[in-house]
Design a protein around this motif. Structure first.
Motif, PDB file in Angstrom:
ATOM      1  N   LEU A 165     -45.916  -0.474 -23.104  1.00  0.00           N
ATOM      2  CA  LEU A 165     -46.833  -1.231 -23.964  1.00  0.00           C
ATOM      3  C   LEU A 165     -48.013  -0.372 -24.391  1.00  0.00           C
ATOM      4  O   LEU A 165     -48.408  -0.378 -25.561  1.00  0.00           O
ATOM      5  CB  LEU A 165     -47.324  -2.473 -23.226  1.00  0.00           C
ATOM      6  N   ARG A 204     -41.238  -9.420 -22.894  1.00  0.00           N
ATOM      7  CA  ARG A 204     -40.330  -8.906 -23.922  1.00  0.00           C
ATOM      8  C   ARG A 204     -39.990  -7.451 -23.670  1.00  0.00           C
ATOM      9  O   ARG A 204     -38.859  -7.022 -23.871  1.00  0.00           O
ATOM     10  CB  ARG A 204     -40.963  -9.058 -25.311  1.00  0.00           C
ATOM     11  N   ILE A 205     -40.988  -6.674 -23.230  1.00  0.00           N
ATOM     12  CA  ILE A 205     -40.725  -5.265 -22.976  1.00  0.00           C
ATOM     13  C   ILE A 205     -39.786  -5.108 -21.790  1.00  0.00           C
ATOM     14  O   ILE A 205     -38.859  -4.296 -21.800  1.00  0.00           O
ATOM     15  CB  ILE A 205     -42.044  -4.515 -22.708  1.00  0.00           C
ATOM     16  N   LEU A 217     -45.577  -1.697 -18.467  1.00  0.00           N
ATOM     17  CA  LEU A 217     -46.973  -1.558 -18.876  1.00  0.00           C
ATOM     18  C   LEU A 217     -47.193  -0.220 -19.577  1.00  0.00           C
ATOM     19  O   LEU A 217     -47.901  -0.143 -20.584  1.00  0.00           O
ATOM     20  CB  LEU A 217     -47.880  -1.697 -17.650  1.00  0.00           C
ATOM     21  N   VAL A 258     -42.024  -2.942 -13.629  1.00  0.00           N
ATOM     22  CA  VAL A 258     -43.240  -3.521 -14.209  1.00  0.00           C
ATOM     23  C   VAL A 258     -44.202  -2.407 -14.611  1.00  0.00           C
ATOM     24  O   VAL A 258     -44.813  -2.458 -15.689  1.00  0.00           O
ATOM     25  CB  VAL A 258     -43.896  -4.493 -13.213  1.00  0.00           C
ATOM     26  N   PHE A 270     -52.121  -3.563 -10.826  1.00  0.00           N
ATOM     27  CA  PHE A 270     -50.780  -3.676 -10.270  1.00  0.00           C
ATOM     28  C   PHE A 270     -50.506  -2.540  -9.286  1.00  0.00           C
ATOM     29  O   PHE A 270     -49.973  -2.763  -8.203  1.00  0.00           O
ATOM     30  CB  PHE A 270     -49.754  -3.656 -11.406  1.00  0.00           C
ATOM     31  N   ILE A 321     -49.820  -9.565 -29.900  1.00  0.00           N
ATOM     32  CA  ILE A 321     -50.967  -9.147 -29.093  1.00  0.00           C
ATOM     33  C   ILE A 321     -52.076  -8.589 -29.975  1.00  0.00           C
ATOM     34  O   ILE A 321     -53.264  -8.799 -29.698  1.00  0.00           O
ATOM     35  CB  ILE A 321     -50.590  -8.149 -27.973  1.00  0.00           C
ATOM     36  N   ARG A 368     -52.403  -2.298 -15.384  1.00  0.00           N
ATOM     37  CA  ARG A 368     -51.611  -1.271 -14.715  1.00  0.00           C
ATOM     38  C   ARG A 368     -52.262  -0.837 -13.409  1.00  0.00           C
ATOM     39  O   ARG A 368     -51.627  -0.739 -12.366  1.00  0.00           O
ATOM     40  CB  ARG A 368     -51.447  -0.083 -15.667  1.00  0.00           C
ATOM     41  N   TYR A 424     -54.343  -3.285 -20.938  1.00  0.00           N
ATOM     42  CA  TYR A 424     -53.096  -3.000 -20.254  1.00  0.00           C
ATOM     43  C   TYR A 424     -53.298  -1.919 -19.200  1.00  0.00           C
ATOM     44  O   TYR A 424     -52.623  -1.921 -18.162  1.00  0.00           O
ATOM     45  CB  TYR A 424     -51.996  -2.609 -21.244  1.00  0.00           C
ATOM     46  N   ILE A 470     -50.256 -11.610 -24.254  1.00  0.00           N
ATOM     47  CA  ILE A 470     -50.161 -10.376 -23.475  1.00  0.00           C
ATOM     48  C   ILE A 470     -49.071 -10.504 -22.414  1.00  0.00           C
ATOM     49  O   ILE A 470     -48.284  -9.574 -22.182  1.00  0.00           O
ATOM     50  CB  ILE A 470     -51.535 -10.062 -22.868  1.00  0.00           C
ATOM     51  N   ALA A 471     -49.006 -11.662 -21.758  1.00  0.00           N
ATOM     52  CA  ALA A 471     -47.953 -11.855 -20.761  1.00  0.00           C
ATOM     53  C   ALA A 471     -46.583 -11.867 -21.435  1.00  0.00           C
ATOM     54  O   ALA A 471     -45.612 -11.311 -20.906  1.00  0.00           O
ATOM     55  CB  ALA A 471     -48.179 -13.169 -20.017  1.00  0.00           C
ATOM     56  N   ASN A 472     -46.501 -12.474 -22.608  1.00  0.00           N
ATOM     57  CA  ASN A 472     -45.221 -12.536 -23.301  1.00  0.00           C
ATOM     58  C   ASN A 472     -44.763 -11.152 -23.741  1.00  0.00           C
ATOM     59  O   ASN A 472     -43.572 -10.833 -23.663  1.00  0.00           O
ATOM     60  CB  ASN A 472     -45.324 -13.462 -24.516  1.00  0.00           C
ATOM     61  N   ALA A 473     -45.718 -10.332 -24.205  1.00  0.00           N
ATOM     62  CA  ALA A 473     -45.356  -8.971 -24.606  1.00  0.00           C
ATOM     63  C   ALA A 473     -44.778  -8.221 -23.416  1.00  0.00           C
ATOM     64  O   ALA A 473     -43.779  -7.497 -23.547  1.00  0.00           O
ATOM     65  CB  ALA A 473     -46.578  -8.244 -25.164  1.00  0.00           C
ATOM     66  N   LEU A 474     -45.378  -8.408 -22.249  1.00  0.00           N
ATOM     67  CA  LEU A 474     -44.866  -7.763 -21.038  1.00  0.00           C
ATOM     68  C   LEU A 474     -43.446  -8.221 -20.734  1.00  0.00           C
ATOM     69  O   LEU A 474     -42.554  -7.418 -20.435  1.00  0.00           O
ATOM     70  CB  LEU A 474     -45.797  -8.089 -19.863  1.00  0.00           C
ATOM     71  N   HIS A 493     -42.471  -9.139 -32.884  1.00  0.00           N
ATOM     72  CA  HIS A 493     -43.521 -10.006 -32.355  1.00  0.00           C
ATOM     73  C   HIS A 493     -44.234  -9.410 -31.158  1.00  0.00           C
ATOM     74  O   HIS A 493     -45.380  -9.761 -30.880  1.00  0.00           O
ATOM     75  CB  HIS A 493     -42.927 -11.361 -31.941  1.00  0.00           C
ATOM     76  N   THR A 494     -43.552  -8.526 -30.425  1.00  0.00           N
ATOM     77  CA  THR A 494     -44.163  -7.980 -29.218  1.00  0.00           C
ATOM     78  C   THR A 494     -45.533  -7.397 -29.512  1.00  0.00           C
ATOM     79  O   THR A 494     -46.526  -7.765 -28.885  1.00  0.00           O
ATOM     80  CB  THR A 494     -43.256  -6.891 -28.619  1.00  0.00           C
ATOM     81  N   ILE A 495     -45.613  -6.494 -30.485  1.00  0.00           N
ATOM     82  CA  ILE A 495     -46.888  -5.842 -30.758  1.00  0.00           C
ATOM     83  C   ILE A 495     -47.744  -6.677 -31.704  1.00  0.00           C
ATOM     84  O   ILE A 495     -48.969  -6.733 -31.582  1.00  0.00           O
ATOM     85  CB  ILE A 495     -46.644  -4.413 -31.323  1.00  0.00           C
TER      86      ILE A 495
END
Lengths: 328, 161
Positions: A306, A56-57, A303, A299, B105, B45, B102, B98, A50-54, B40-42
């Motif tokens: 994603l 990459r985005i 999110l 950021v 954050f 996860i 969000r 997520y 999940i952190a990596n996907a963030l 790989h992004t989606i």
């Protein structure tokens, strides 16, 4: 040193719960540092994917504005047209991409999807320079072309829309090219919206990275002079010497400052007494923005992107299942 | 020479379905989801979230070729449920997760009293104009403007058909 694992994707002290409420409690975000260009925050209680996907985005899928097309009217400088165009494309532009729409290749350029810049530089000799001057900045006028010389040409209602935030390159001192007397550059540039996946010039971050919080476990007490040597093996502030019952012992106070040089492992005195690992679900993110979008907005947008991607997958799944059922 | 255009990484061509489902002939209760124009992004996860489900026996993904922009995600479940059901649950949990990140954050930003430009901008703007992918299928910018990323997607649950 990877912490022991009874089954894949697990580590010591992991929050092993499938219920969303418990996971919600384990999740934590702490912002450590926030400036107009950089944010450092901790993301605790999520998995690496999940952190990596963030990450990459942040790097590849948040839209920005950058120079996409360069119309060369006149280029008599040494640098070739295409190289100059490439350099112009990489200049970060202070334009909020949310105010612009996407431009497909077949769409005409409008004030909604394009920003126009003009560059006109003519290098001449400086007649006031002394005869034995060698510095080209003094010998010639406009011999170095900087990004400050890019002039925004507002089209349509762009002048009123961006009256309080004029569109310009973020940095004025980017050296684009160099000229000598008699050489001219005259070109018109069109900025469009794009994503980092398409070309790295569209990436909104200088870089976005994360690291795992280091963990230094002292398995057996380290005392006396050894403690002093132990303290020196780490960056200042990581290990302190405390006095417990008359004995000077080494204690880890701030593992966050550790740069994991693993200097301890070089010394035989500490063999078997220390274990260097990482806390597997504590991510220290560092996002540095180019300046077009502030880092906290970046950021948030990442999110959002994603969540939208997951939404698209959900809809696509429904469509796929529906068509499968109708095929049968 | 043979390299595809970069916009192919995220632009879905006409007539191509985003997700296509292939049934595995050799394993029971096993489906392979081919997700077009994703990486790989989606996939990672989704795979992780599927593995968190105790009813999933097998979940893995691969990207067969770096220049062909699709991923294969293979899921096998216990007989009690179906791969499609667990996929739906996985996507839903991810969106909620997520959404939680969000809101956490945003709460942190609010606590720090960051410049209010972000919030006012989000409400004043007409639409968020897409999210980064020039997806030809969802060209309706107005609909994607409703982000709902604050974890309020709980009402937008399963699609019935």
């Amino acid at each position: 040193n990877i912490s022991g694992a009874e089954f894949p994707l697990s580590f010591d002290g992991q929050e092993l719960s499938y219920s969303l409420e418990e996971l919600k409690n384990a999740l934590d975000i702490k912002i450590i540092h926030l400036t107009p260009t950089e944010i450092e925050f901790d993301l605790i209680g999520v998995d690496a994917s999940i952190a990596n996907a963030l990450r990459r985005i942040l790097l590849a899928e948040i839209p920005t504005m950058a120079i996409e097309t360069v119309y060369m009217i006149n280029n008599t400088g040494i640098v070739q047209d295409e190289i100059l165009a490439h350099r112009l494309g990489l200049i970060p532009i202070m334009a909020d991409p949310d105010f612009f729409s996407w431009k497909r290749p077949e769409d005409p350029p409008t004030d909604e999807n394009t920003v126009v810049f003009k560059l006109l530089v003519n290098c001449t000799r400086n007649l006031n320079a002394s005869p034995d001057e060698t510095d080209p900045n003094k010998l010639y006028i406009d011999s170095s072309v900087f990004s400050s010389q890019l002039i925004w040409d507002p089209k349509g209602d762009q002048a009123t829309r961006f009256a309080d935030r004029p569109i310009k390159p973020i940095h004025d001192d980017i050296l684009i090219t160099k000229l000598r007397p008699g050489q001219t550059i005259n070109c018109e540039m069109h900025c469009q919206k794009g994503v980092g996946k398409d070309h790295a010039k569209f990436s909104p971050v200088a870089t976005a990275s994360y690291r795992l919080l280091p963990e230094i476990q002292i398995l057996q007490d380290i005392t006396g002079d050894d403690a002093e040597l132990f303290r020196k093996c780490f960056p200042p502030g990581v290990v302190e010497i405390v006095n417990e019952g008359g004995v000077r012992k080494a204690k880890v106070v701030n593992a966050r400052k550790d740069t994991v040089s693993r200097e301890v492992l070089r010394h035989k005195e500490f063999e078997g007494k220390v274990r260097l690992t990482r806390v597997r679900d504590h991510f220290i993110f560092n996002v540095e923005s180019t300046g077009a979008i502030t880092p906290e907005v970046l950021v948030s947008k990442a999110l959002d992107v994603l969540i939208e991607k997951c939404n698209i997958s959900k809809d696509a799944l429904a469509k796929a299942v529906k068509s499968d059922m109708s095929d049968e | 020479m043979n390299a595809p255009e970069r916009y192919e990484m995220f632009t879905l061509p006409e007539g191509v379905r985003k997700i296509s489902i292939v049934k595995d002939p050799k394993m029971a209760n096993c489906l392979q989801f081919n997700i077009q124009r994703e990486d790989h992004t989606i996939a990672n996860i989704l795979r992780y979230q599927l593995l968190q489900n105790p009813l999933v026996l097998f979940a893995a993904y691969r990207s067969p070729h770096p220049l062909e922009y699709y991923v294969e995600l293979k899921v096998q479940t216990a007989p009690k449920t179906t791969p499609i059901a667990v996929m739906r649950e996985a996507i839903q949990s991810l969106m909620v997760e997520y959404g939680n990140i969000r809101s956490a954050f945003d709460a942190e930003i609010y606590r720090l009293d960051a410049p209010a430009g972000e919030d006012s901008r989000r409400s004043a703007r007409p639409a968020y104009g897409g999210f980064g992918a020039m997806d030809t299928q969802s060209n309706d910018f107005g609909s994607s403007g409703d982000m709902g990323g604050r974890g309020g997607r709980n009402d937008d649950v399963d699609i019935d058909f």
